[in-house]
Enzyme design. Structure first.
Site, PDB file in Angstrom:
ATOM      1  N   SER A 261       0.827  -1.210   0.000  1.00 22.06           N
ATOM      2  CA  SER A 261       0.000   0.000   0.000  1.00 22.06           C
ATOM      3  C   SER A 261       0.860   1.258   0.000  1.00 22.06           C
ATOM      4  O   SER A 261       0.332   2.360  -0.001  1.00 22.06           O
ATOM      5  CB  SER A 261      -0.928  -0.003   1.219  1.00 22.06           C
ATOM      6  OG  SER A 261      -0.175  -0.184   2.408  1.00 22.06           O
TER       7      SER A 261
ATOM      8  N   ASN B 178      -2.202  -2.660  13.316  1.00 21.46           N
ATOM      9  CA  ASN B 178      -3.656  -2.499  13.245  1.00 21.46           C
ATOM     10  C   ASN B 178      -4.140  -1.238  13.967  1.00 21.46           C
ATOM     11  O   ASN B 178      -4.956  -0.477  13.441  1.00 21.46           O
ATOM     12  CB  ASN B 178      -4.353  -3.737  13.804  1.00 21.46           C
ATOM     13  CG  ASN B 178      -4.042  -4.969  12.969  1.00 21.46           C
ATOM     14  OD1 ASN B 178      -3.502  -4.841  11.866  1.00 21.46           O
ATOM     15  ND2 ASN B 178      -4.371  -6.143  13.486  1.00 21.46           N
TER      16      ASN B 178
ATOM     17  N   SER C 158     -13.314  27.629 -26.565  1.00 20.16           N
ATOM     18  CA  SER C 158     -13.326  26.473 -27.452  1.00 20.16           C
ATOM     19  C   SER C 158     -12.207  26.647 -28.470  1.00 20.16           C
ATOM     20  O   SER C 158     -11.927  27.760 -28.904  1.00 20.16           O
ATOM     21  CB  SER C 158     -14.673  26.383 -28.170  1.00 20.16           C
ATOM     22  OG  SER C 158     -14.536  25.676 -29.385  1.00 20.16           O
TER      23      SER C 158
ATOM     24  N   THR D  82     -40.431  25.759 -10.358  1.00 20.15           N
ATOM     25  CA  THR D  82     -40.650  24.366  -9.956  1.00 20.15           C
ATOM     26  C   THR D  82     -40.755  23.597 -11.269  1.00 20.15           C
ATOM     27  O   THR D  82     -41.274  24.147 -12.259  1.00 20.15           O
ATOM     28  CB  THR D  82     -41.937  24.183  -9.125  1.00 20.15           C
ATOM     29  OG1 THR D  82     -43.059  24.556  -9.922  1.00 20.15           O
ATOM     30  CG2 THR D  82     -41.928  25.028  -7.850  1.00 20.15           C
ATOM     31  N   HIS D  83     -40.242  22.391 -11.293  1.00 18.38           N
ATOM     32  CA  HIS D  83     -40.175  21.603 -12.541  1.00 18.38           C
ATOM     33  C   HIS D  83     -39.407  22.352 -13.633  1.00 18.38           C
ATOM     34  O   HIS D  83     -39.642  22.119 -14.820  1.00 18.38           O
ATOM     35  CB  HIS D  83     -41.577  21.260 -13.078  1.00 18.38           C
ATOM     36  CG  HIS D  83     -42.540  20.796 -12.033  1.00 18.38           C
ATOM     37  ND1 HIS D  83     -42.729  19.464 -11.725  1.00 18.38           N
ATOM     38  CD2 HIS D  83     -43.338  21.492 -11.191  1.00 18.38           C
ATOM     39  CE1 HIS D  83     -43.630  19.357 -10.755  1.00 18.38           C
ATOM     40  NE2 HIS D  83     -44.006  20.587 -10.406  1.00 18.38           N
TER      41      HIS D  83
ATOM     42  N   GLU E 191     -19.165  22.453 -14.729  1.00 14.57           N
ATOM     43  CA  GLU E 191     -19.425  21.076 -15.188  1.00 14.57           C
ATOM     44  C   GLU E 191     -18.574  20.067 -14.419  1.00 14.57           C
ATOM     45  O   GLU E 191     -19.043  18.983 -14.073  1.00 14.57           O
ATOM     46  CB  GLU E 191     -19.122  20.971 -16.692  1.00 14.57           C
ATOM     47  CG  GLU E 191     -20.071  21.796 -17.552  1.00 14.57           C
ATOM     48  CD  GLU E 191     -19.549  21.905 -18.977  1.00 14.57           C
ATOM     49  OE1 GLU E 191     -18.851  22.889 -19.281  1.00 14.57           O
ATOM     50  OE2 GLU E 191     -19.815  21.005 -19.772  1.00 14.57           O
TER      51      GLU E 191
ATOM     52  N   ASN F 246     -17.119  28.634 -22.057  1.00  9.88           N
ATOM     53  CA  ASN F 246     -17.739  27.438 -21.485  1.00  9.88           C
ATOM     54  C   ASN F 246     -17.618  27.396 -19.959  1.00  9.88           C
ATOM     55  O   ASN F 246     -16.589  27.775 -19.405  1.00  9.88           O
ATOM     56  CB  ASN F 246     -17.098  26.183 -22.077  1.00  9.88           C
ATOM     57  CG  ASN F 246     -17.433  26.016 -23.548  1.00  9.88           C
ATOM     58  OD1 ASN F 246     -18.525  26.386 -23.981  1.00  9.88           O
ATOM     59  ND2 ASN F 246     -16.492  25.492 -24.309  1.00  9.88           N
TER      60      ASN F 246
ATOM     61  N   LYS G 270     -17.170  31.028 -28.064  1.00  9.76           N
ATOM     62  CA  LYS G 270     -17.572  30.240 -26.900  1.00  9.76           C
ATOM     63  C   LYS G 270     -16.891  30.660 -25.603  1.00  9.76           C
ATOM     64  O   LYS G 270     -15.727  31.009 -25.567  1.00  9.76           O
ATOM     65  CB  LYS G 270     -17.240  28.765 -27.147  1.00  9.76           C
ATOM     66  CG  LYS G 270     -18.113  28.138 -28.214  1.00  9.76           C
ATOM     67  CD  LYS G 270     -19.427  27.669 -27.676  1.00  9.76           C
ATOM     68  CE  LYS G 270     -19.255  26.294 -27.063  1.00  9.76           C
ATOM     69  NZ  LYS G 270     -20.532  25.745 -26.624  1.00  9.76           N
TER      70      LYS G 270
ATOM     71  N   LYS H 265      -8.178   3.511   1.967  1.00  8.85           N
ATOM     72  CA  LYS H 265      -7.489   4.795   1.853  1.00  8.85           C
ATOM     73  C   LYS H 265      -7.642   5.487   0.514  1.00  8.85           C
ATOM     74  O   LYS H 265      -7.933   6.686   0.453  1.00  8.85           O
ATOM     75  CB  LYS H 265      -6.011   4.619   2.199  1.00  8.85           C
ATOM     76  CG  LYS H 265      -5.802   4.428   3.679  1.00  8.85           C
ATOM     77  CD  LYS H 265      -4.455   3.830   3.984  1.00  8.85           C
ATOM     78  CE  LYS H 265      -4.536   2.918   5.182  1.00  8.85           C
ATOM     79  NZ  LYS H 265      -5.260   1.656   4.926  1.00  8.85           N
TER      80      LYS H 265
ATOM     81  N   TYR I  18      -9.534  -6.740  12.608  1.00  6.30           N
ATOM     82  CA  TYR I  18      -8.927  -6.242  11.376  1.00  6.30           C
ATOM     83  C   TYR I  18      -8.879  -7.317  10.292  1.00  6.30           C
ATOM     84  O   TYR I  18      -8.593  -8.482  10.562  1.00  6.30           O
ATOM     85  CB  TYR I  18      -7.489  -5.754  11.666  1.00  6.30           C
ATOM     86  CG  TYR I  18      -6.757  -5.289  10.419  1.00  6.30           C
ATOM     87  CD1 TYR I  18      -6.907  -3.983   9.956  1.00  6.30           C
ATOM     88  CD2 TYR I  18      -5.960  -6.158   9.689  1.00  6.30           C
ATOM     89  CE1 TYR I  18      -6.259  -3.556   8.801  1.00  6.30           C
ATOM     90  CE2 TYR I  18      -5.305  -5.737   8.528  1.00  6.30           C
ATOM     91  CZ  TYR I  18      -5.466  -4.441   8.088  1.00  6.30           C
ATOM     92  OH  TYR I  18      -4.834  -4.021   6.955  1.00  6.30           O
TER      93      TYR I  18
ATOM     94  N   GLN J 190      -7.385  -2.277   4.043  1.00  6.39           N
ATOM     95  CA  GLN J 190      -6.334  -1.479   3.400  1.00  6.39           C
ATOM     96  C   GLN J 190      -6.887  -0.738   2.172  1.00  6.39           C
ATOM     97  O   GLN J 190      -6.321   0.250   1.724  1.00  6.39           O
ATOM     98  CB  GLN J 190      -5.173  -2.394   2.994  1.00  6.39           C
ATOM     99  CG  GLN J 190      -4.047  -1.696   2.277  1.00  6.39           C
ATOM    100  CD  GLN J 190      -2.799  -2.556   2.209  1.00  6.39           C
ATOM    101  OE1 GLN J 190      -2.090  -2.711   3.192  1.00  6.39           O
ATOM    102  NE2 GLN J 190      -2.541  -3.145   1.040  1.00  6.39           N
TER     103      GLN J 190
HETATM  104  N1  ARG Z   1      -1.098  -1.397   5.334  1.00  4.04           N
HETATM  105  C1  ARG Z   1      -2.042  -1.947   6.248  1.00  4.04           C
HETATM  106  C2  ARG Z   1      -3.402  -1.256   6.063  1.00  4.04           C
HETATM  107  O1  ARG Z   1      -3.427  -0.242   5.484  1.00  4.04           O
HETATM  108  C3  ARG Z   1      -1.575  -1.785   7.648  1.00  4.04           C
HETATM  109  C4  ARG Z   1      -2.147  -2.769   8.613  1.00  4.04           C
HETATM  110  C5  ARG Z   1      -1.620  -4.114   8.376  1.00  4.04           C
HETATM  111  N2  ARG Z   1      -2.039  -5.021   9.404  1.00  4.04           N
HETATM  112  C6  ARG Z   1      -1.912  -6.333   9.278  1.00  4.04           C
HETATM  113  N3  ARG Z   1      -2.347  -7.048  10.253  1.00  4.04           N
HETATM  114  N4  ARG Z   1      -1.402  -6.864   8.197  1.00  4.04           N
HETATM  115  O2  ARG Z   1      -4.436  -1.758   6.464  1.00  4.04           O
END
Ligand code: ARG
Length: 464
Positions: A29, A116, A283, A161-162, A296, A291, A289, A331, A323, A328
């Site tokens: 990660s 964890n 454009s 409205t509408h 958008e 825009n 134009k 993120k 966990y 993971q």
């Molecule tokens: N990179 C892991 C995550 O984002 C960290 C935690 C890993 N924990 C484990 N028990 N392998 O979740």
């Protein structure tokens, strides 16, 4: 596929072989969680300090760890840090570099914690920063809408409205509708921040630890209100991310609604507003134009943000305690949504600040489409004591008459009106103007300029 490598130095004690390249690719990660480097180091420094304060490691070791972590941070900030995919994630990248810098004491940092609780802590700190940033972004946006509302508190425009002309409203009233929406977003974000502010650190892998740690101490050092009360929950909770994403999704929905209005309003058919050059594009083929690209793109960002919410809800669904590595995947969703939200808020704030309402055009449009028909019906009720249903019917006949004559309601001759309803007097013309219509809607929260100004004053007080 390669099978050559040696095992991971952080956890490879029981492994005879290193991971397959594909295993490494799916497992790592570091490509994205490097964005939590600052939070990781902040958490580790607090943890080391607490370990020493509780007599679990020596003050000397804690000092070396805390100093070393600052060196790692400066390497990261100066872009001289070398990230390694083999070391999987930010946590192990930082710790490994710390070991290279300070040697043996680095090995004591991970006492009484696990990745964890570490990742939950880092991620919470990161999300909390984003909540604070979006709270600031929302306040700025609301401020921009308030300026627009004040400038056009009594400017008249069509209310729809509408997307059909309904009744005249004031520009200020329309702007203040968005202040209410973004005000709720602000309160949702603040609520989420209050709810999430418990520290997972010290929950360790899942069960807590036998070391005599002080979780209150690390919670306080990291700006949390308290340590979380259940270690299983602490390491498996991602509600804070879901709260952030759902607040972001609702906010993005609101942004998309005003963005859509800007697209419509800035068109040659409406000409309600002029967008600034700073937030428009040209454009490459059509020289005339201009825009509304920013509008958008803001309108589109909701797609990504909602997508992130659905993705994380789906990732979390059905996960057993505590966990699992599934988590993971949380993120990238949150990073992308946070970036999108912050950019959309900033772009919208710029557009609203730069926006010029075309007041004469708005007023002309406000009068079109028999927009004061309800005022006429109300007049019949008030002056002739007609039941509203009958007044509605009579007004409908007058609208039909105006339509047949190709004119607006105020242009109908009194004699023609009396042909439909003999008791109508020329006092009726007073209520047929758009100004009169908006001025008369003085009910609480109504469109009358005084009501709008009262709400502007209230919001200014709230935001102080
Ligand atoms: N990179 C892991 C995550 O984002 C960290 C935690 C890993 N924990 C484990 N028990 N392998 O979740």
């Amino acid at each position: 596929m390669s099978k050559s490598k040696t095992s991971n130095t952080m956890w490879g004690g029981r492994f005879a072989q290193g991971p397959d390249a594909i295993m490494e690719a799916i497992n790592a990660s570091i490509g994205f969680d490097k964005r939590m480097a600052r939070q990781d180091i902040q958490g580790s420094r607090a943890h080391a300090h607490m370990l020493a304060a509780c007599g679990i490691i020596t003050d000397n070791d804690a000092g070396a760890i805390r100093e070393g972590l600052l060196t790692v941070l400066s390497e990261i900030e100066n872009n001289t840090f070398e990230y390694s995919t083999a070391l999987e994630d930010i946590h192990m990248n930082v710790e490994s570099r710390l070991t290279a810098l300070i040697g043996e004491p680095a090995g004591r940092l991970h006492t009484a914690r696990s990745r964890n609780d570490q990742v939950a802590t880092d991620f919470k700190l990161w999300v909390r920063d984003q909540m604070d940033a979006s709270i600031g972004g929302l306040e700025a946006l609301i401020g921009a809408f308030l300026v627009q509302a004040e400038d056009g508190a009594d400017a008249v425009m069509p209310g729809f409205t509408h997307l059909q002309v309904a009744q005249p409203v004031t520009w200020g009233h329309h702007m203040m509708a968005y202040v209410e929406m973004f005000g709720r977003d602000l309160s949702r974000m603040r609520d989420a921040r209050v709810r999430m502010n418990e520290s997972p650190l010290g929950a360790a892998a899942l069960a807590g630890t036998s070391f005599p740690i002080d979780r209150h101490m690390t919670a306080e050092a990291l700006g949390f209100d308290a340590p979380s009360a259940n270690s299983l929950d602490a390491v498996s909770d991602r509600d804070f991310a879901l709260d952030f994403l759902s607040s972001a999704s609702i906010c993005a929905t609101h942004l998309s609604r005003f963005a859509e209005e800007l697209v419509i309003w800035s068109s040659a058919q409406f000409k309600f507003v002029t967008l600034s050059d700073r937030f428009s594009t040209g454009s490459s083929i059509m020289p005339q134009k201009k825009n509304p690209d920013a509008a958008e793109l803001i309108r589109a960002k909701v797609g990504r943000i909602n997508g992130s919410l659905i993705a994380l809800l789906t990732i979390m669904k059905g996960l057993p305690l505590a966990y699992s590595k599934d988590m993971q995947e949380d993120k990238e969703q949150v990073f992308d949504a946070a970036d999108s939200l912050m950019l959309a808020l900033a772009a919208m704030t710029g557009m609203v600040s730069d926006l010029t309402p075309n007041k004469p055009q708005l007023e002309t449009a406000a009068a079109a489409g028999f927009s004061t028909a309800t005022d006429l019906a109300d007049w019949l009720v008030r002056m002739l004591d007609m039941p509203f249903r009958e007044a509605h019917h009579v007004t409908g006949a007058l609208v039909k008459l105006a339509e047949d004559q190709g004119c607006d309601l105020p242009e109908l001759a009194l004699s023609d009106m009396q042909g439909v309803c003999k008791d109508i007097t020329d006092a009726v013309y007073d209520v047929l103007t758009v100004q009169n219509s908006t001025q008369s809607r003085t009910s609480y929260g109504g469109t009358a300029p005084d009501q709008v100004r009262a709400q502007i004053a209230r919001w200014k007080e709230v935001l102080k």
